[in-house]
Every structure is written in C-alpha cells, then in structure tokens.
Design a protein around this motif. Sequence first.
Motif, short mmCIF file in Angstrom:
data_model
loop_
_atom_site.label_atom_id
_atom_site.label_comp_id
_atom_site.label_asym_id
_atom_site.label_seq_id
_atom_site.Cartn_x
_atom_site.Cartn_y
_atom_site.Cartn_z
N VAL A 3 52.24 43.61 33.20
CA VAL A 3 51.42 44.59 32.48
C VAL A 3 49.95 44.17 32.35
O VAL A 3 49.10 45.03 32.20
N ASP A 4 49.67 42.89 32.39
CA ASP A 4 48.28 42.44 32.32
C ASP A 4 47.83 42.07 33.73
O ASP A 4 48.11 40.98 34.21
N MET A 5 47.16 43.00 34.37
CA MET A 5 46.81 42.84 35.79
C MET A 5 45.78 41.75 36.04
O MET A 5 45.56 41.36 37.17
N ARG A 6 45.17 41.19 34.99
CA ARG A 6 44.22 40.08 35.17
C ARG A 6 44.93 38.83 35.68
O ARG A 6 44.29 37.93 36.22
N PHE A 7 46.25 38.78 35.52
CA PHE A 7 47.02 37.60 35.90
C PHE A 7 47.99 37.86 37.05
O PHE A 7 48.72 36.96 37.46
N HIS A 8 48.03 39.08 37.55
CA HIS A 8 48.97 39.45 38.62
C HIS A 8 48.74 38.57 39.84
O HIS A 8 47.63 38.39 40.31
N THR A 9 49.83 38.02 40.34
CA THR A 9 49.79 37.11 41.49
C THR A 9 50.85 37.56 42.49
O THR A 9 51.91 38.02 42.10
N LYS B 177 61.77 27.19 44.99
CA LYS B 177 62.22 27.76 46.26
C LYS B 177 61.60 26.98 47.42
O LYS B 177 60.51 26.44 47.30
N ASN B 178 62.27 26.98 48.52
CA ASN B 178 61.72 26.34 49.72
C ASN B 178 61.32 27.46 50.69
O ASN B 178 62.06 27.78 51.61
N LEU B 179 60.16 28.06 50.45
CA LEU B 179 59.71 29.20 51.23
C LEU B 179 58.58 28.81 52.17
O LEU B 179 57.74 27.98 51.83
N GLU B 180 58.57 29.44 53.33
CA GLU B 180 57.43 29.29 54.24
C GLU B 180 56.43 30.37 53.86
O GLU B 180 56.64 31.56 54.14
N ILE B 181 55.36 29.97 53.22
CA ILE B 181 54.41 30.91 52.63
C ILE B 181 53.31 31.27 53.63
O ILE B 181 52.67 30.40 54.21
N GLN B 182 53.10 32.57 53.78
CA GLN B 182 52.02 33.05 54.63
C GLN B 182 50.73 33.15 53.84
O GLN B 182 49.68 32.74 54.31
N ASN B 183 50.82 33.71 52.62
CA ASN B 183 49.62 33.87 51.81
C ASN B 183 49.98 34.03 50.35
O ASN B 183 51.05 34.51 50.02
N ILE B 184 49.03 33.65 49.49
CA ILE B 184 49.14 33.85 48.05
C ILE B 184 47.84 34.48 47.59
O ILE B 184 46.76 34.01 47.94
N TRP B 185 47.96 35.55 46.80
CA TRP B 185 46.79 36.22 46.23
C TRP B 185 46.87 36.16 44.72
O TRP B 185 47.95 36.29 44.13
N GLU C 204 40.51 43.33 42.08
CA GLU C 204 40.12 42.49 43.21
C GLU C 204 41.09 41.32 43.34
O GLU C 204 41.32 40.59 42.38
N PHE C 205 41.64 41.15 44.54
CA PHE C 205 42.51 40.01 44.81
C PHE C 205 41.74 38.95 45.58
O PHE C 205 40.93 39.26 46.44
N LEU C 206 42.02 37.69 45.25
CA LEU C 206 41.43 36.55 45.92
C LEU C 206 42.56 35.73 46.52
O LEU C 206 43.64 35.64 45.94
N THR C 207 42.32 35.12 47.67
CA THR C 207 43.33 34.21 48.19
C THR C 207 43.32 32.98 47.29
O THR C 207 42.26 32.54 46.82
N LYS C 208 44.50 32.44 47.04
CA LYS C 208 44.60 31.33 46.09
C LYS C 208 43.77 30.13 46.53
O LYS C 208 43.16 29.47 45.70
N ASP C 209 43.71 29.88 47.84
CA ASP C 209 42.97 28.71 48.30
C ASP C 209 41.46 28.86 48.15
O ASP C 209 40.74 27.87 48.14
N LYS C 210 40.95 30.08 47.99
CA LYS C 210 39.51 30.28 47.80
C LYS C 210 39.14 30.59 46.35
O LYS C 210 37.97 30.56 45.99
N ALA C 211 40.12 30.88 45.52
CA ALA C 211 39.87 31.22 44.12
C ALA C 211 39.58 29.96 43.31
O ALA C 211 40.04 28.87 43.63
N ILE C 212 38.83 30.14 42.24
CA ILE C 212 38.58 29.07 41.28
C ILE C 212 39.61 29.29 40.16
O ILE C 212 39.51 30.25 39.41
N ILE C 213 40.59 28.42 40.07
CA ILE C 213 41.64 28.56 39.05
C ILE C 213 41.39 27.53 37.97
O ILE C 213 41.27 26.34 38.25
#
Length: 127
Positions: free
Chosen positions: A43-49, A74-82, A91-100
Amino acid sequence: MRFKILNLVSIFLTATLIGCGEVQPERLTVGEIKCSHCSMNIVDMRFHTQLITYKGKRYHFDAIECMDQFQKEKNLEIQNIWVSNYLNPKEFLTKDKAIIIHSKKIRSPMGAGLAAFKTHEDSAQFQ
C-alpha cells in the motif's frame, strides 16, 4: 509447402524477438498485490520493490527488507531488482544504482527504515 514453412519460421522468429525486449518493472495499483515475503498488501508505494528471475518469475515486496530476506531464503537466479524512488514512487531504480539508506526518520512497512533514493543529495535530509 515452402510457404507454410516460411510462415512458421517467421512466426517463431517474431515471437522470439518480442520476448527478448528489455524487462521493465510493473506498475501496481495500491493494495492490488501482496508481498511475496510477508503477505502484507502493498500500500505504500514509496517502498515497493520488485525482483525478476532469469526464468521470468516476478516477485513484489512491500519493503526493501522483505526483498532482502526473501532473497536470502531462496536460491534464485536474479535478472534484475527494482526499488521505488522514495521521493517519487512512480519512478523505479535498479537496486545496484539506487542509493539505499537506513534511517530512523523513515518508517518503512516492516520497520527497518530502509529507503531508496536516486542521488546522495536526495537522501541527505533523511540521514
């Protein structure tokens, strides 16, 4: 006969090329989907991943910390995380480029205080 084979080959190539496009994050309506880890409504889209595997399976999370825990379990082969940009949830950011960042000023759905920003300047007021 050649015409049928040519048609089948062109249909196969078209379907293959359509499936090879760049995968993008999905837009959700508030409350439409539950978190893949904790089953709370998102419900809080500021944290949607979002996480997508190489097999094309997409997982949605209500917070970055849920995605982190899910990924560890989980042991998943991940293509991307936003991750959603905290200051602009559409606006979605790729996790590797985002400042968390982790901040007590941020109240994330699971309480860990993690949020993603586009730049260090954007995150400064929350640190």
